[in-house]
Motif scaffolding. Structure first.
Motif, PDB file in Angstrom:
ATOM      1  N   TYR A  63       0.792  -1.227   0.000  1.00 55.97           N
ATOM      2  CA  TYR A  63       0.000   0.000   0.000  1.00 55.97           C
ATOM      3  C   TYR A  63       0.827   1.281   0.000  1.00 55.97           C
ATOM      4  O   TYR A  63       0.268   2.369  -0.094  1.00 55.97           O
ATOM      5  N   ASN A  64       2.135   1.181   0.148  1.00 55.74           N
ATOM      6  CA  ASN A  64       2.938   2.386   0.407  1.00 55.74           C
ATOM      7  C   ASN A  64       2.966   3.391  -0.741  1.00 55.74           C
ATOM      8  O   ASN A  64       3.142   4.583  -0.512  1.00 55.74           O
ATOM      9  N   ASN A 230     -10.998  -1.182  -6.128  1.00 56.81           N
ATOM     10  CA  ASN A 230     -11.951  -1.799  -5.206  1.00 56.81           C
ATOM     11  C   ASN A 230     -12.488  -3.126  -5.703  1.00 56.81           C
ATOM     12  O   ASN A 230     -13.033  -3.916  -4.930  1.00 56.81           O
ATOM     13  N   ASN A 233      -9.496  -5.287  -4.246  1.00 59.94           N
ATOM     14  CA  ASN A 233      -9.139  -5.180  -2.838  1.00 59.94           C
ATOM     15  C   ASN A 233      -9.756  -3.892  -2.295  1.00 59.94           C
ATOM     16  O   ASN A 233      -9.928  -2.925  -3.028  1.00 59.94           O
ATOM     17  N   SER A 234     -10.060  -3.874  -1.006  1.00 53.14           N
ATOM     18  CA  SER A 234     -10.610  -2.666  -0.404  1.00 53.14           C
ATOM     19  C   SER A 234      -9.574  -1.548  -0.416  1.00 53.14           C
ATOM     20  O   SER A 234      -8.398  -1.769  -0.079  1.00 53.14           O
ATOM     21  N   SER A 235     -10.003  -0.364  -0.793  1.00 51.94           N
ATOM     22  CA  SER A 235      -9.087   0.774  -0.858  1.00 51.94           C
ATOM     23  C   SER A 235      -8.891   1.452   0.493  1.00 51.94           C
ATOM     24  O   SER A 235      -8.056   2.351   0.615  1.00 51.94           O
ATOM     25  N   ASP A 236      -9.630   1.025   1.527  1.00 49.37           N
ATOM     26  CA  ASP A 236      -9.537   1.691   2.832  1.00 49.37           C
ATOM     27  C   ASP A 236      -8.118   1.612   3.399  1.00 49.37           C
ATOM     28  O   ASP A 236      -7.548   2.618   3.833  1.00 49.37           O
ATOM     29  N   ASP A 237      -7.558   0.400   3.406  1.00 49.88           N
ATOM     30  CA  ASP A 237      -6.208   0.233   3.948  1.00 49.88           C
ATOM     31  C   ASP A 237      -5.187   0.979   3.102  1.00 49.88           C
ATOM     32  O   ASP A 237      -4.197   1.512   3.619  1.00 49.88           O
ATOM     33  N   PHE A 238      -5.428   0.998   1.812  1.00 47.65           N
ATOM     34  CA  PHE A 238      -4.532   1.697   0.894  1.00 47.65           C
ATOM     35  C   PHE A 238      -4.483   3.188   1.255  1.00 47.65           C
ATOM     36  O   PHE A 238      -3.412   3.777   1.431  1.00 47.65           O
ATOM     37  N   LYS A 240      -5.430   4.685   4.030  1.00 47.41           N
ATOM     38  CA  LYS A 240      -4.878   4.893   5.369  1.00 47.41           C
ATOM     39  C   LYS A 240      -3.353   4.838   5.346  1.00 47.41           C
ATOM     40  O   LYS A 240      -2.681   5.622   6.024  1.00 47.41           O
ATOM     41  N   THR A 241      -2.803   3.910   4.570  1.00 54.70           N
ATOM     42  CA  THR A 241      -1.350   3.777   4.495  1.00 54.70           C
ATOM     43  C   THR A 241      -0.728   4.978   3.793  1.00 54.70           C
ATOM     44  O   THR A 241       0.336   5.462   4.205  1.00 54.70           O
ATOM     45  N   SER A 244      -0.534   7.603   6.399  1.00 60.79           N
ATOM     46  CA  SER A 244       0.487   7.356   7.422  1.00 60.79           C
ATOM     47  C   SER A 244       1.891   7.479   6.850  1.00 60.79           C
ATOM     48  O   SER A 244       2.809   7.927   7.539  1.00 60.79           O
TER      49      SER A 244
END
Length: 522
Positions: A63-64, A230, A233-238, A240-241, A244
């Motif tokens: 996800y980085n 989407n 894979n769910s884009s939420d974690d993407f 969030k990363t 961060s």
């Protein structure tokens, strides 16, 4: 002091001609370093999985960074049929050359041609770039080139009040930069837009319909990617990363001692990274600095772009020099503009002395091959060293003969120095550095595992450099097995895992200070 550019045509042509071999000689002799392998590994797994949307490393979600730079690598890997270090580093070198050309053609519209040329050469040859970043396949040069064009378009179109060109072009380019590196692209654009419209007294234009059109273009491009993402894979974690990754480098995510020390050393560190061109800063120490800057709208624009963007990185202890490549063309243009400006003769004299010392250092360093111990087998070593020493001595002599005023001798000397670096330092590193031995061991271990899949055993720490070479050799994704109970497969593991099962040890090696085994599970 500002001589006609035509009198330096020969020097300019020589710099341009020599820059290409200087950047490509022995480009691939060193194994991957830093983030190079990460970029390559994502691209390789795109190709092996035949899924170019959902990024993975070792088969697990990555996800980085968004995938645009990896798509470029996929194109190069497929076109060339290779995924080695030379191909991996080609985009960075090509981007550097393109960036330098872009600096010249954009700057010459606003400053004298000589200053524009030297600004381009300064970006090409400042120390950190010439002797480090230009040799690595990192994302940052191309990312900075795209954002530089976005920010330059703000100035170019704001003075013409052509907002339907300004906002769509700036947001389109920023969307490409976002798809390479995420949120830093938006931060650069947002701050640059606000400060430019404020100082040009056009804040109301930020609410022009064209601005909303630009935002719509950005959202359409980025939204389309995440909409497709989407499906896999769910884009939420993407998302969030990505947030961060941008916030973790700031002072808020580091202890106060680290942040304070970084605040103090930051200016001096970057004066060092920008050497020898940063020596020109002496000529900026003058009472009328701001008055002169304001008299040229573009120079003032350069100044405010630096002033608004640099504090974020100044307070971020994990800032790397390559994160600021975007700002360096503006820095060099300001330095050169004031170097050639009338007045401040005392400062110019001091600068000429400092530059003279730099030329003496070039000549002294060129003599190293004659007395330094060299382990690498370099053909015609003495001839190459002699030509290098003669060339730099002649350039230094001509610089002194010009009254220490002709700055075109500086990039020429730096390019010659880089060629010497290519011919002597890189082969020596390739002979004595542990990275080369590590690569050889990994390639040897990969040959053992060609017939069956290879997995990472449980939580063994595996650097991306290691799995990059395993993947290129065997054309298989090296996935992690968290359970570690597969049969008739190979595992790569840290040595302390070896006693867990009756594994058959086939190969052992060290990589970056860690001890690894290649085993077979039967």
């Amino acid at each position: 002091m500002l001589e006609k550019t035509e009198s330096n045509n020969f020097l300019v042509a020589l710099i341009c001609i020599l820059a290409v071999p200087a950047l490509f000689i022995n480009l691939d002799v060193m194994p991957t370093l830093g983030d190079e392998a990460t970029r390559a590994l994502v691209a390789l797994e795109f190709m092996l999985r035949k899924n170019y949307i959902f990024s993975t490393i070792n088969g697990e979600a990555y996800y980085n960074k968004p995938p645009l730079y990896n798509w470029l690598l996929v194109l190069l890997f497929n076109t060339s049929g290779r995924a080695d270090e030379w191909i991996l580093r080609l985009p960075a070198v090509a981007s550097l050359l393109a960036f330098s050309v872009t600096i010249y053609f954009t700057m010459k519209k606003h400053v004298e041609s000589k200053i524009a040329l030297l600004s381009a050469f300064a970006f090409l040859t400042f120390g950190r770039m010439l002797f480090y970043d230009s040799m690595l396949g990192h994302i940052d040069i191309l990312f900075s080139l795209i954002l530089y064009l976005a920010i330059y378009s703000i100035f170019y179109f704001i003075v013409k009040e052509r907002y339907f060109l300004l906002f769509p072009s700036a947001y389109f380019l920023t969307s490409l930069a976002f798809l390479m590196k995420g949120l830093p692209a938006l931060v650069f654009l947002g701050l640059s837009l606000c400060i430019t419209f404020f100082f040009f007294k056009k804040l109301e234009a930020l609410f022009h319909p064209a601005h909303f059109a630009g935002i719509a273009i950005f959202l359409l491009i980025i939204g389309s990617y995440f909409l497709i993402y989407n499906k896999y894979n769910s884009s939420d974690d993407f998302l969030k990363t990505l947030w961060s990754e941008s916030s973790k480098r700031t002072a808020f995510e580091n202890n106060w001692k680290t942040s304070l020390s970084f605040l103090l050393i930051f200016p001096f560190e970057y004066l060092f990274h920008l050497m020898p061109w940063s020596l020109l800063i002496v000529t900026c120490v003058r009472k009328d600095f701001l008055t002169i800057a304001k008299n040229n709208p573009f120079i003032f624009f350069c100044l405010i772009i630096i002033a608004i963007n640099i504090p974020i990185y100044w307070i971020s202890p994990e800032t790397r020099p390559r994160y600021l490549f975007l700002l360096f063309p503006f820095v060099f243009t300001i330095l050169l503009y004031f170097y050639f400006k009338e007045g401040a003769e005392k400062q110019k004299f001091i600068t000429s002395i400092l530059l003279s010392v730099a030329f003496v250092v070039f000549v002294v360093m060129a003599s190293f091959p004659f007395f330094a111990e060299i382990h690498a087998q370099i053909s015609l070593k003495n001839l190459k060293a002699s030509l290098l020493l003669i060339a730099l001595t002649v350039i230094a002599y001509l610089f002194f003969k010009s009254g220490r005023k002709n700055l075109f001798y500086l990039p020429l000397a730096l390019i010659i120095a880089r060629i010497g670096f290519d011919l002597f330092v890189l082969p020596e590193r390739a002979t004595v550095s542990p990275e080369v031995r590590w690569k050889q061991d990994v390639v040897a271990s990969a040959k053992i595992c060609k017939d069956l899949p290879l997995y990472i055993y449980k939580n063994s720490f595996i650097k991306h450099n290691l799995t990059y070479y395993l993947t290129t050799q065997n054309k298989r994704i090296v996935q992690r097995d968290h359970v570690g109970e597969k049969k008739d497969v190979y595992y790569i593991m840290e040595n302390f895992y070896f006693q867990e099962h009756p594994f058959k040890k086939l190969f052992e090696f060290q990589f970056d200070g860690r001890h690894y085994f290649i085993v077979k599970s039967e």
